[in-house]
Design a protein around this motif. Structure first.
Motif, PDB file in Angstrom:
ATOM      1  N   ASP A 100       3.495   8.953  -3.853  1.00  0.00           N
ATOM      2  CA  ASP A 100       2.721   7.796  -4.307  1.00  0.00           C
ATOM      3  C   ASP A 100       3.024   7.446  -5.759  1.00  0.00           C
ATOM      4  OD1 ASP A 100       1.614   7.647  -1.798  1.00  0.00           O
ATOM      5  OD2 ASP A 100      -0.407   8.252  -2.414  1.00  0.00           O
TER       6      ASP A 100
ATOM      7  N   HIS B 297       6.435   5.668  -6.062  1.00  0.00           N
ATOM      8  CA  HIS B 297       6.435   4.270  -5.644  1.00  0.00           C
ATOM      9  C   HIS B 297       5.604   3.385  -6.572  1.00  0.00           C
ATOM     10  CE1 HIS B 297       8.271   6.031  -2.113  1.00  0.00           C
ATOM     11  NE2 HIS B 297       8.785   4.828  -1.933  1.00  0.00           N
ATOM     12  N   ARG B 298       4.545   3.936  -7.135  1.00  0.00           N
ATOM     13  CA  ARG B 298       3.759   3.205  -8.128  1.00  0.00           C
ATOM     14  C   ARG B 298       4.621   2.914  -9.350  1.00  0.00           C
ATOM     15  NH1 ARG B 298       0.417   6.952  -9.404  1.00  0.00           N
ATOM     16  NH2 ARG B 298      -0.625   6.770  -7.402  1.00  0.00           N
ATOM     17  N   CYS B 299       5.377   3.917  -9.779  1.00  0.00           N
ATOM     18  CA  CYS B 299       6.285   3.766 -10.914  1.00  0.00           C
ATOM     19  C   CYS B 299       7.317   2.674 -10.641  1.00  0.00           C
ATOM     20  CB  CYS B 299       6.977   5.100 -11.196  1.00  0.00           C
ATOM     21  SG  CYS B 299       8.217   5.067 -12.508  1.00  0.00           S
TER      22      CYS B 299
ATOM     23  N   GLU C 255       5.758  -0.818 -10.747  1.00  0.00           N
ATOM     24  CA  GLU C 255       5.419  -1.278 -12.087  1.00  0.00           C
ATOM     25  C   GLU C 255       6.654  -1.553 -12.935  1.00  0.00           C
ATOM     26  OE1 GLU C 255       2.560   1.401 -13.796  1.00  0.00           O
ATOM     27  OE2 GLU C 255       1.130   1.048 -12.171  1.00  0.00           O
TER      28      GLU C 255
ATOM     29  N   TYR D 172       6.066  -5.759  -6.069  1.00  0.00           N
ATOM     30  CA  TYR D 172       4.904  -5.247  -5.341  1.00  0.00           C
ATOM     31  C   TYR D 172       5.250  -4.630  -3.989  1.00  0.00           C
ATOM     32  CZ  TYR D 172       5.040  -9.562  -2.623  1.00  0.00           C
ATOM     33  OH  TYR D 172       5.434 -10.585  -1.817  1.00  0.00           O
TER      34      TYR D 172
ATOM     35  N   CYS E 284       4.506  -1.027  -3.485  1.00  0.00           N
ATOM     36  CA  CYS E 284       3.103  -0.638  -3.323  1.00  0.00           C
ATOM     37  C   CYS E 284       2.784  -0.325  -1.868  1.00  0.00           C
ATOM     38  CB  CYS E 284       2.177  -1.748  -3.814  1.00  0.00           C
ATOM     39  SG  CYS E 284       2.356  -2.167  -5.552  1.00  0.00           S
TER      40      CYS E 284
ATOM     41  N   ILE F 116       2.854   3.282  -0.725  1.00  0.00           N
ATOM     42  CA  ILE F 116       1.860   4.221  -1.244  1.00  0.00           C
ATOM     43  C   ILE F 116       0.893   4.580  -0.127  1.00  0.00           C
ATOM     44  CG2 ILE F 116      -0.023   4.517  -2.907  1.00  0.00           C
ATOM     45  CD1 ILE F 116       1.566   2.696  -4.820  1.00  0.00           C
TER      46      ILE F 116
ATOM     47  N   GLY G  53      -4.972   3.720  -4.091  1.00  0.00           N
ATOM     48  CA  GLY G  53      -3.782   3.626  -4.935  1.00  0.00           C
ATOM     49  C   GLY G  53      -2.923   2.432  -4.583  1.00  0.00           C
ATOM     50  N   ARG G  54      -2.807   2.166  -3.289  1.00  0.00           N
ATOM     51  CA  ARG G  54      -2.037   1.014  -2.826  1.00  0.00           C
ATOM     52  C   ARG G  54      -2.674  -0.288  -3.299  1.00  0.00           C
ATOM     53  NH1 ARG G  54      -3.163   0.820   2.335  1.00  0.00           N
ATOM     54  NH2 ARG G  54      -2.263   2.885   2.592  1.00  0.00           N
TER      55      ARG G  54
ATOM     56  N   CYS H  61      -2.244  -0.738  -7.047  1.00  0.00           N
ATOM     57  CA  CYS H  61      -0.852  -1.127  -7.311  1.00  0.00           C
ATOM     58  C   CYS H  61      -0.635  -2.608  -7.015  1.00  0.00           C
ATOM     59  CB  CYS H  61       0.085  -0.265  -6.463  1.00  0.00           C
ATOM     60  SG  CYS H  61       1.842  -0.619  -6.666  1.00  0.00           S
TER      61      CYS H  61
ATOM     62  N   THR I 236       0.438  -5.359  -9.820  1.00  0.00           N
ATOM     63  CA  THR I 236       1.757  -6.003  -9.776  1.00  0.00           C
ATOM     64  C   THR I 236       1.680  -7.469  -9.377  1.00  0.00           C
ATOM     65  OG1 THR I 236       2.133  -5.172  -7.532  1.00  0.00           O
ATOM     66  CG2 THR I 236       3.066  -3.893  -9.348  1.00  0.00           C
TER      67      THR I 236
END
Length: 70
Positions: free
Chosen positions: A14, A17-19, A22, A27, A30, A33, A38-39, A42, A46
């Motif tokens: 997660d 993929h967040r990194c 961003e 997006y 996201c 994730i 968290g998804r 994100c 984004t």
């Protein structure tokens, strides 16, 4: 880190993929994730859309999202 190459060294799925979402401003990362909140966070960040914040289940995370996303 502009291309996201350093994101690939992150072991947590997660977080990686967040990194990527961003850093690349994309997006679509996201959606990979696994954590629901968290998804949504994100996607909110984004896409710059607060509507995703309202779908976050954890109240403190939801509030944090609403503060971050304008």
């Amino acid at each position: 880190m502009a291309t996201g190459s350093s994101c690939h060294s992150i072991k947590d799925w997660d977080a990686r993929h967040r990194c990527l979402a961003e850093v690349r401003g994309n997006y679509s990362y996201c959606y990979a994730i696994r954590d629901h909140d968290g998804r949504k966070l994100c996607l909110a960040k984004t896409k710059r859309q607060r509507g995703y914040c309202h779908s976050i289940r954890d109240e403190s995370e939801r509030k944090r999202c609403l503060v971050i996303v304008h």
